[in-house]
Design an enzyme around this catalytic site. Structure first.
Site: not given
Length: 509
Positions: A76, A56, A114, A346, A413, A159, A344, A203-204
């Protein structure tokens, strides 16, 4: 000097006008949570940080020998799947501009940073037969520079950005991924573990397994719901445990670090106010699916999941369940295989039983039999899935405390999306409310020790590209130097880190 003074006055005027409108919204548009408990300050040992991920922010997608990740190939070949047809080829150019990220980190005065390591950058062939010296030098520079500035590195090994090389034989649906990941982890521990003391394996997993191998919304775009996505989750747990035990056997005595896994989850509320059974079902199908084998008493998947999927598989005419319980060896191996739980969080949802079940047959939606809904009073972010529900963070921390023997929790997160405006009062409101939720949970005995805001800077947000911004720092994408500009929320977060208190959102400057 006069111009500088004028700019300060203008900035104050814009802030005051913006804050007045912020304070005078209707109750349904606010994002807040009341303080509970006698302690008003975070304890000295509580640590604050920020998070990013390699794909990212790094850019430099094909430099210094780096091979393509599945996200390179996906963006792509399928630019139409990204909201603005963008990709992470350049992103924030952090591979070449880490000094700008460091400046922001120092301004915030965070305790830890992180970030993730790109597997395909350090090991271009996905195994240790090919190692990129320049990539190793880069991550050594990042780690050493952080430590020189009293910022602890917290490293995520994976990730989302799996080397594309591994997709040719099934990726996470092939259990050989366990060996590949173990050797990758061994390489990381050996190369960086003398200085990195906090590791996150994955991650996740739910968020790359179900979209990637279930409904084909993410790479590698496999559409096999209820089968391939379950294999992905299963092999991820095994790979995680394998890396954990490798570290404990080979490196812990000399390196003395901690290793955990990050799981994403919402908290769920009973829409019909009848039985809490539906809340437990929803929590088990979200957080419990991955957390229960590691932190639960059984060392296996939640019983309700095993029971549902086994009976559904029989009803579908299959001679075996689509998700097999772990055998004795793997139960013993996976149980307890983490020093902390990365969370994480949200947002949250209301839940009720869906009868008859929805979704494809088979699929996670079909097996779980859960219907989700919203409260119209919840404030929405730019992301269509993200609503401000700070009490959900407080409640999920309590749920972890009660179900997993109060395991240590790192909030890895938590963040808010918008259009990237510098006067980001909604993000400040989100931060204030959610840090209050953490403080409330601490006052209620929850063992949460770290909070990491997503994200340090605006970055490439997967299928949404650059259309949604989560950063404390604005990223000037049209500038040659890709400047990072502090938003109001950066100043607010810094004030919390310095004072260890949650100030009102109108007096932090």
């Amino acid at each position: 000097m006069k111009i500088h003074f004028f700019l300060i006055l203008l900035w104050k005027f814009v802030y005051c006008v913006s804050f007045f409108s912020f304070e005078n919204r209707s109750e349904s548009q606010k994002c807040e949570l009341r303080h509970r408990g006698k302690n008003v300050k975070f304890p000295k040992q509580f640590l604050f940080g920020v998070s990013t991920a390699a794909y990212q922010i790094e850019g430099a997608w094909n430099e210094d020998g780096k091979s393509p990740s599945i996200w390179d190939t996906y963006t792509h070949l399928h630019p139409e799947r990204i909201a603005d047809h963008s990709n992470g080829d350049n992103a924030a150019e952090s591979y070449h501009r880490f000094e700008q990220d460091l400046r922001a980190l120092k301004e915030l005065k965070v305790d830890f940073y992180r970030f993730s390591i790109s597997w395909s950058r350090v090991l271009p062939k996905a195994d240790t037969t090919s190692q990129s010296k320049k990539a190793i030098d880069y991550y050594n520079m990042v780690i050493n520079t952080l430590l020189e500035n009293n910022i602890q590195p917290m490293v995520t090994m994976f990730h989302y950005d799996m080397p594309d090389e591994l997709s040719s034989f099934g990726g996470f649906t092939n259990d050989i991924i366990i060996k590949y990941f173990r050797f990758y982890a061994d390489f990381l521990f050996k190369t960086f573990g003398d200085r990195v003391k906090k590791w996150i394996t994955f991650n996740e997993p739910f968020d790359y397994c179900v979209p990637g191998y279930g409904n084909a919304d993410f790479p590698p775009m496999v559409h096999a719901p209820g089968v391939a996505d379950y294999l992905c989750l299963d092999n991820t747990l095994r790979a995680h445990a394998s890396a954990f035990h490798l570290y404990k056997a080979k490196y812990f005595d000399s390196q003395k670090g901690k290793i955990g896994i990050t799981i994403s989850s919402r908290f769920y509320y009973n829409k019909n106010k009848e039985s809490d059974e539906v809340v437990d079902r929803a929590m088990q199908y979200a957080l419990g699916w991955l957390a229960h084998p590691i932190f639960g008493k059984s060392g296996n998947y939640p019983f309700i999941i095993i029971e549902d999927i086994t009976s559904n598989s029989m009803r579908e005419g299959l001679p075996w369940p689509r998700l097999k319980p772990f055998n004795f060896h793997w139960t013993k191996y996976i149980k307890g295989s983490a020093d902390f739980l990365g969370l994480n969080y949200y947002t949250s949802r209301y839940v009720e039983i869906r009868d008859p079940p929805g979704g494809e047959i088979p699929s996670w939606e079909y097996d779980s039999r859960i219907k989700y809904s919203l409260d119209k009073k919840w404030k929405r972010a730019k992301s269509n899935w993200l609503y401000c529900v700070p009490n959900g963070l407080e409640d999920i921390l309590r749920w972890i405390r009660d179900n997993y023997n109060n395991v240590e929790v790192y909030i890895t997160e938590n963040g808010w999306s918008d259009d990237g405006e510098l006067v980001d009062l909604d993000r400040i409101g989100f931060l204030k409310a959610h840090l209050q939720a953490v403080l409330n949970a601490l006052n209620d005995g929850c063992n949460v020790t770290h909070y990491s805001h997503w994200s340090l800077i605006d970055n490439f947000e997967w299928n949404m590209g650059f259309t949604e911004k989560f950063g404390l720092y604005y990223l000037n994408m049209t500038s040659r130097n890709k400047e990072r500009v502090a938003k109001h929320s950066a100043h607010y977060y810094k004030s919390i880190i310095e004072s260890r208190k949650i100030p009102s959102s109108d007096n932090f400057v």
